[in-house]
Design an enzyme around this catalytic site. Structure first.
Site, PDB file in Angstrom:
ATOM      1  CG  HIS B 285      -9.219   0.198   2.104  1.00 42.06           C
ATOM      2  ND1 HIS B 285     -10.308  -0.283   2.788  1.00 42.06           N
ATOM      3  CD2 HIS B 285      -9.657   1.259   1.399  1.00 42.06           C
ATOM      4  CE1 HIS B 285     -11.366   0.477   2.512  1.00 42.06           C
ATOM      5  NE2 HIS B 285     -11.011   1.406   1.669  1.00 42.06           N
ATOM      6  CG  ASP B 297     -15.041   1.966   0.903  1.00 39.24           C
ATOM      7  OD1 ASP B 297     -13.825   1.823   0.743  1.00 39.24           O
ATOM      8  OD2 ASP B 297     -15.527   2.800   1.693  1.00 39.24           O
ATOM      9  CD  GLU B 331      -9.434   4.370   3.522  1.00 33.43           C
ATOM     10  OE1 GLU B 331      -9.442   5.554   3.132  1.00 33.43           O
ATOM     11  OE2 GLU B 331     -10.467   3.785   3.886  1.00 33.43           O
TER      12      GLU B 331
END
Lengths: 475, 475
Positions: B285, B297, B331
């Site tokens: 993502h 992340d 996300e």
């Protein structure tokens, strides 16, 4: 204990015959206790904090190394072991002296500094430093190619990099380290005035990585100074030499080799209740290089090994065999501690059945390498399912640790083992100024300690196949 | 290619019957090519450098997120794919506003600051901030225990920590995250005026970790502000409350939920040469939280997914099936991108056979989790020996990735997979200010990209068992 744990018991139960279930369940429970204790009430990280942040780099023969001897002995004494003692060993003493300095000069007055450090064991440069043209080579074998004609009076620049395609980074290290260890000795034969070696580092950065080198039997008057250069500056220098082969490098090292000094291996023992004569060793090396604080190499191995004995006591496991933690002195530049321990063991006729070393960093453990015969390895491999819940998958033959290796005299006697943590980041820090506490992750360190303890527990319980013994209670 | 490689070929050769040897050798060679290319001429790290250091945190609806859309689209266009396009999707836009601020007050004038951050989706505190007494709870279930009487007018402090004994850290996360996601919604029912949640972090440190929360159907007038507090300050606050239960916390959040805005999934495709209608997705993502730069992340997953298609082209592999890289938007706080992609796929009647997501950090890959039926999983497990030389051991059923999950409608259709890197350090960085580029190791990132590419290669070559298809060429 959680769902995962129950699933593991269920899984293990079907993999063994019924008569073995009780034993497997007991082992599974004990491993779970060991991991829980290490992860929830571990001491390894606190010990490492002290070793790294209160003491720091622990080069053999230094005051810091002596402080580390005294600190770890005192900590082992607090654990209520059966014995704790110091084993005297004479160690080499080499000092770095004032900070190294180097630059590249393309024309008088046009210079650029490069990041270097002396290799451990190197002599100093002359007082005014060493300045010469540079010849780049890809390894020792290139020296013959260029010959005395092209090498004499120059600085040899060894620039063969570690291979990034090798998954096992220690293999990549093994493929380069001859340049560091023997580069000066070999270049001296061709009349070189110094050597500069590309740092053993898989990453491009500005940190030079030290490490041991040897002059072998080179006469003192023929010895030349040797330094490591950072990977970034190795690339810079190589690029520059393509444009200007007459560029000169100046470097100044202030290191010195002294007389050997007294030091110690630190040893603690839980004496076995049934077979006290069968000794299992777990250890790491207490000395480190001086640029960082030696957290990964090998503070981690030291505190993990101490933790093995502490965890045994915490879970109330009474070993049948004798478990010794040995904190070896002088792995980095002499291996005197490992050799001394083996020598004394032999003199005393001690029977060592197993020795496990942790000396590959405090990263997430992946498994173990073993130096064992086939039957011994088959026995150990039968324990693999017990480790799977902890994501320990790697059990391979080949390799152990430098300090425990002298204990092995012949095939089939003692089984040697080495913890194998994830190795991808290890050489980013190895022997460099960034081998420091903040780069060790608490959980990863603790998982390693628990993994080592689990193996020692199983070896204690089941013994290892020996030429002159038969293991009892084997699955 | 080295000794290791030859040993692998030898090993694999004896594990399969002769008729399969050619195919296994070819696969083994192709995996070696993939890993070599990723480790020696990889692009993933450079892409991540740009995403992290030139763009930065990419919260949905932000300018940075739009920059990331444009950058990754442009980079995919350079790869010579068959198609590259943007898939429009409306996303929520939440802004943090000016930096958060909080302190604990034991008596008027005696205060100590604590490190907090707003949870994503929270409302702001009133202009003057929120100040109230605090009630510490160990989870949502405790609210009933204390009741409105003890909670009304107070700040609820959710302090259940992640369990350190769980080896799979995502399990420990799953055991706590309800406090963050639903804590405010539930506490509001009891008349609380705000919530403070212990950060989802296994380490003790000073960084607050944000993450999504939801008010569900709580009426606007009943919504209360929600913040995360660092693990160190959670311990401090808990200790203080034991001594002084009347201590008050003040906090000020300046965040705001805006109208939805236009954004995009970024998609690139190599069209299959034999079965173009069978689509395999690989993705991560593109959005991230705003405190760090979103390197783990999920910048890592984004660049690894892009690298899968690049590596396929670099080794000159022409896929039989269609491979799509999908860089999902939103996300973190909505999953709009994942839902939109599945919705459009269904509308168009596209046949997706496989989808792999990387959204667990750029750490050393350990293997994959699969959402597959037994027959599908058995087929995939038969490929395990090919991965062993790369230290990929973990193939387990259960789990995949949030963005690909909407593609699955029923058991036995599409196979979903998630890359499973080492997870021990992940929650040290997750959603915090230290999720930054320098904490991603180049080799670890590249190993992940190669591992993903290898799996996609095998799925392309052998297909996956489907209810309505039979895989060809299966070992």
């Amino acid at each position: 204990m959680g769902r995962l744990f129950i699933a593991v018991i269920a899984l293990l139960s079907v993999q063994f015959s019924n008569s073995q279930v009780t034993s497997v369940q007991e082992d599974s429970l004990n491993l779970r206790k060991i991991y829980d204790m290490s992860l929830m009430q571990g001491k390894s990280y606190d010990w490492l904090d002290h070793l790294s942040n209160e003491i720091g780099g622990r080069l053999s023969g230094s005051l810091n190394a002596q402080q580390a001897v005294e600190y770890t002995k005192a900590e082992l004494e607090k654990l209520g072991l059966d014995k704790v003692w110091l084993q005297p060993v004479m160690v080499p003493k080499w000092t770095r002296g004032a900070r190294e300095f180097a630059y590249v000069e393309t024309e008088p007055g046009t210079t650029r500094n490069i990041n270097i450090c002396a290799l451990g064991g190197s002599i100093a440069t002359p007082d005014g430093g060493t300045k010469a043209e540079v010849i780049e080579v890809q390894g020792i074998e290139d020296l013959k190619l260029y010959g005395k004609e092209q090498i004499e009076g120059k600085i040899v620049f060894y620039n063969r990099p570690m291979r990034p395609d090798l998954i096992h980074t220690f293999e990549a290290y093994g493929g380069c380290v001859d340049q560091r260890y023997s580069g000066a000795k070999e270049a001296a034969k061709y009349g070189a005035v110094g050597v500069i070696v590309r740092s053993m580092n898989l990453r491009q950065d500005d940190l030079p990585h030290t490490g041991s080198m040897s002059y072998g039997d080179t006469p003192v008057e023929n010895r030349i100074p040797a330094a490591a250069v950072s990977t970034n500056d190795a690339e810079y220098l190589s690029g520059l030499l393509k444009l200007d082969k007459d560029a000169e490098v100046y470097f100044k090292l202030n290191c010195e080799q002294h007389e050997d000094v007294q030091s110690y291996n630190v040893i603690g023992e839980i004496t076995g209740s049934e077979h006290p004569e069968e000794i299992m060793v777990v250890g790491g090396h207490l000395d480190s290089w001086d640029l960082g604080d030696g957290s990964h190499d090998d503070g981690a191995g030291v505190v993990q090994s101490m933790e093995v004995l502490r965890l045994m006591k915490e879970i109330n496991y009474k070993p049948k065999r004798t478990i010794r933690v040995v904190l070896f002195m002088n792995e980095e530049n002499g291996l005197r501690g490992g050799n001394k321990y083996a020598e004394v063991a032999k003199e005393k006729g001690e029977k060592h059945i197993f020795a496990l070393e942790s000396d590959a960093g405090g990263f997430t453990p992946r498994g173990f390498a073993f130096d064992a015969d086939k039957a011994q390895f088959a026995q150990i491999e039968s324990w693999k399912p017990l480790f799977e819940p902890y994501l320990i998958h790697y059990f391979e033959l080949g390799g152990s640790g430098a300090d425990v290796r002298p204990l092995k005299e012949k095939e089939g006697d003692i089984v040697l083992a080495g913890l194998r943590p994830d190795s991808q980041r290890y050489f980013d820090h190895h022997h460099a100024a960034n081998d420091t506490f903040e780069h060790v992750n608490k959980r990863e360190l603790e998982l390693g300690a628990a993994t080592m303890t689990s193996l020692i527990y199983l070896v204690d319980k089941y013994g290892v196949r020996q030429i002159d013994t038969t293991p009892e209670d084997k699955y």
